[in-house]
Motif scaffolding. Sequence first.
Motif, PDB file in Angstrom:
ATOM      1  N   CYS A  26      -8.609  27.177  52.330  1.00  0.00           N
ATOM      2  CA  CYS A  26      -7.566  26.221  52.725  1.00  0.00           C
ATOM      3  C   CYS A  26      -6.344  26.342  51.829  1.00  0.00           C
ATOM      4  O   CYS A  26      -5.211  26.327  52.302  1.00  0.00           O
ATOM      5  N   GLU A  27      -6.570  26.464  50.514  1.00  0.00           N
ATOM      6  CA  GLU A  27      -5.453  26.564  49.583  1.00  0.00           C
ATOM      7  C   GLU A  27      -4.714  27.885  49.746  1.00  0.00           C
ATOM      8  O   GLU A  27      -3.490  27.924  49.743  1.00  0.00           O
ATOM      9  N   GLU A  28      -5.460  28.973  49.903  1.00  0.00           N
ATOM     10  CA  GLU A  28      -4.843  30.292  50.033  1.00  0.00           C
ATOM     11  C   GLU A  28      -3.969  30.365  51.281  1.00  0.00           C
ATOM     12  O   GLU A  28      -2.869  30.892  51.257  1.00  0.00           O
ATOM     13  N   ASP A  29      -4.471  29.838  52.373  1.00  0.00           N
ATOM     14  CA  ASP A  29      -3.737  29.891  53.630  1.00  0.00           C
ATOM     15  C   ASP A  29      -2.832  28.676  53.819  1.00  0.00           C
ATOM     16  O   ASP A  29      -2.205  28.535  54.855  1.00  0.00           O
ATOM     17  N   LYS A  30      -2.772  27.793  52.825  1.00  0.00           N
ATOM     18  CA  LYS A  30      -1.952  26.589  52.884  1.00  0.00           C
ATOM     19  C   LYS A  30      -2.209  25.824  54.182  1.00  0.00           C
ATOM     20  O   LYS A  30      -1.306  25.475  54.917  1.00  0.00           O
ATOM     21  N   ILE A  31      -3.497  25.578  54.436  1.00  0.00           N
ATOM     22  CA  ILE A  31      -3.915  24.936  55.670  1.00  0.00           C
ATOM     23  C   ILE A  31      -3.547  23.459  55.692  1.00  0.00           C
ATOM     24  O   ILE A  31      -3.054  22.969  56.692  1.00  0.00           O
ATOM     25  N   MET A  32      -3.818  22.736  54.605  1.00  0.00           N
ATOM     26  CA  MET A  32      -3.607  21.297  54.672  1.00  0.00           C
ATOM     27  C   MET A  32      -3.420  20.691  53.293  1.00  0.00           C
ATOM     28  O   MET A  32      -3.766  21.282  52.288  1.00  0.00           O
ATOM     29  N   SER A  33      -2.850  19.504  53.326  1.00  0.00           N
ATOM     30  CA  SER A  33      -2.791  18.684  52.113  1.00  0.00           C
ATOM     31  C   SER A  33      -3.872  17.612  52.243  1.00  0.00           C
ATOM     32  O   SER A  33      -4.284  17.271  53.349  1.00  0.00           O
ATOM     33  N   ARG A  34      -4.354  17.118  51.108  1.00  0.00           N
ATOM     34  CA  ARG A  34      -5.363  16.052  51.098  1.00  0.00           C
ATOM     35  C   ARG A  34      -5.019  15.087  49.973  1.00  0.00           C
ATOM     36  O   ARG A  34      -4.860  15.508  48.831  1.00  0.00           O
ATOM     37  N   HIS A  35      -4.929  13.827  50.312  1.00  0.00           N
ATOM     38  CA  HIS A  35      -4.687  12.779  49.318  1.00  0.00           C
ATOM     39  C   HIS A  35      -5.884  11.831  49.345  1.00  0.00           C
ATOM     40  O   HIS A  35      -6.086  11.104  50.316  1.00  0.00           O
ATOM     41  N   ARG A  36      -6.670  11.867  48.264  1.00  0.00           N
ATOM     42  CA  ARG A  36      -7.842  10.983  48.155  1.00  0.00           C
ATOM     43  C   ARG A  36      -7.376   9.607  47.703  1.00  0.00           C
ATOM     44  O   ARG A  36      -6.568   9.493  46.776  1.00  0.00           O
ATOM     45  N   LEU A  37      -7.932   8.591  48.337  1.00  0.00           N
ATOM     46  CA  LEU A  37      -7.550   7.211  48.050  1.00  0.00           C
ATOM     47  C   LEU A  37      -8.770   6.426  47.597  1.00  0.00           C
ATOM     48  O   LEU A  37      -9.858   6.579  48.154  1.00  0.00           O
ATOM     49  N   ALA A  38      -8.566   5.593  46.601  1.00  0.00           N
ATOM     50  CA  ALA A  38      -9.650   4.756  46.091  1.00  0.00           C
ATOM     51  C   ALA A  38      -9.965   3.648  47.093  1.00  0.00           C
ATOM     52  O   ALA A  38      -9.062   3.098  47.725  1.00  0.00           O
ATOM     53  N   PRO A  39     -11.235   3.313  47.228  1.00  0.00           N
ATOM     54  CA  PRO A  39     -11.608   2.221  48.137  1.00  0.00           C
ATOM     55  C   PRO A  39     -11.071   0.878  47.644  1.00  0.00           C
ATOM     56  O   PRO A  39     -10.907   0.671  46.438  1.00  0.00           O
ATOM     57  N   ARG A  40     -10.821  -0.016  48.575  1.00  0.00           N
ATOM     58  CA  ARG A  40     -10.429  -1.380  48.221  1.00  0.00           C
ATOM     59  C   ARG A  40     -11.638  -2.081  47.584  1.00  0.00           C
ATOM     60  O   ARG A  40     -12.772  -1.855  48.017  1.00  0.00           O
ATOM     61  N   PRO A  41     -11.417  -2.921  46.579  1.00  0.00           N
ATOM     62  CA  PRO A  41     -12.543  -3.604  45.922  1.00  0.00           C
ATOM     63  C   PRO A  41     -13.385  -4.435  46.883  1.00  0.00           C
ATOM     64  O   PRO A  41     -14.589  -4.566  46.704  1.00  0.00           O
ATOM     65  N   GLU A  42     -12.764  -4.977  47.912  1.00  0.00           N
ATOM     66  CA  GLU A  42     -13.497  -5.806  48.870  1.00  0.00           C
ATOM     67  C   GLU A  42     -14.224  -4.982  49.941  1.00  0.00           C
ATOM     68  O   GLU A  42     -14.808  -5.538  50.877  1.00  0.00           O
ATOM     69  N   CYS A  43     -14.224  -3.647  49.784  1.00  0.00           N
ATOM     70  CA  CYS A  43     -14.906  -2.747  50.727  1.00  0.00           C
ATOM     71  C   CYS A  43     -15.953  -1.903  49.999  1.00  0.00           C
ATOM     72  O   CYS A  43     -15.814  -0.685  49.881  1.00  0.00           O
ATOM     73  N   PRO A  44     -17.026  -2.535  49.526  1.00  0.00           N
ATOM     74  CA  PRO A  44     -18.013  -1.781  48.751  1.00  0.00           C
ATOM     75  C   PRO A  44     -18.740  -0.706  49.559  1.00  0.00           C
ATOM     76  O   PRO A  44     -19.323   0.216  48.985  1.00  0.00           O
ATOM     77  N   GLU A  45     -18.699  -0.816  50.889  1.00  0.00           N
ATOM     78  CA  GLU A  45     -19.369   0.188  51.717  1.00  0.00           C
ATOM     79  C   GLU A  45     -18.588   1.494  51.803  1.00  0.00           C
ATOM     80  O   GLU A  45     -19.120   2.527  52.205  1.00  0.00           O
ATOM     81  N   VAL A  46     -17.298   1.460  51.390  1.00  0.00           N
ATOM     82  CA  VAL A  46     -16.448   2.651  51.500  1.00  0.00           C
ATOM     83  C   VAL A  46     -16.637   3.542  50.280  1.00  0.00           C
ATOM     84  O   VAL A  46     -16.525   3.106  49.141  1.00  0.00           O
ATOM     85  N   LEU A  47     -16.911   4.802  50.551  1.00  0.00           N
ATOM     86  CA  LEU A  47     -17.053   5.807  49.502  1.00  0.00           C
ATOM     87  C   LEU A  47     -15.684   6.338  49.109  1.00  0.00           C
ATOM     88  O   LEU A  47     -15.346   6.424  47.940  1.00  0.00           O
TER      89      LEU A  47
END
Length: 155
Positions: A26-47
Amino acid sequence: MAVSFLGLNLGRYGGDVAAPTIQAICEEDKIMSRHRLAPRPECPEVLRAVVGFDRPLQTLFAQVFSHTPEADDPEAESVRDDIEEGDEDGEILLWVGTEPGELLDPEAAIALVAPYALIPDDLARRLRADMDAAAGQRDGEHQIEVKRILFGSQH
């Protein structure tokens, strides 16, 4: 060893030559960007939540993953063989942006993950910059082949 991804033969590797990871392709071919986001504190089920721009599909994407027993157990082996460091297994709760041109507005992508994740103030700007940086880039051989497999053409 032959390496394949989505049914594509990516070559033979062995000896001192390591097979490429999906992330490296993905990086070599510049396929996509990815921005990881922290879960909201009130959403404990979200990884985790992720937004980004998929250049070959010309769409933004939004993903939300929930906890699973495998994701929460550090001793459990991954059920995926393409896992990268920092990627946890999880069950998909939301995945939008899998079709060409499906999601083109950064604010719309952010709105999809906002109920689940903390949103940095500059995220819309960064997503627009990702889209602008991809303008004029051509597909590499891997993207062309995947588009033929998935959509019957490279466009």
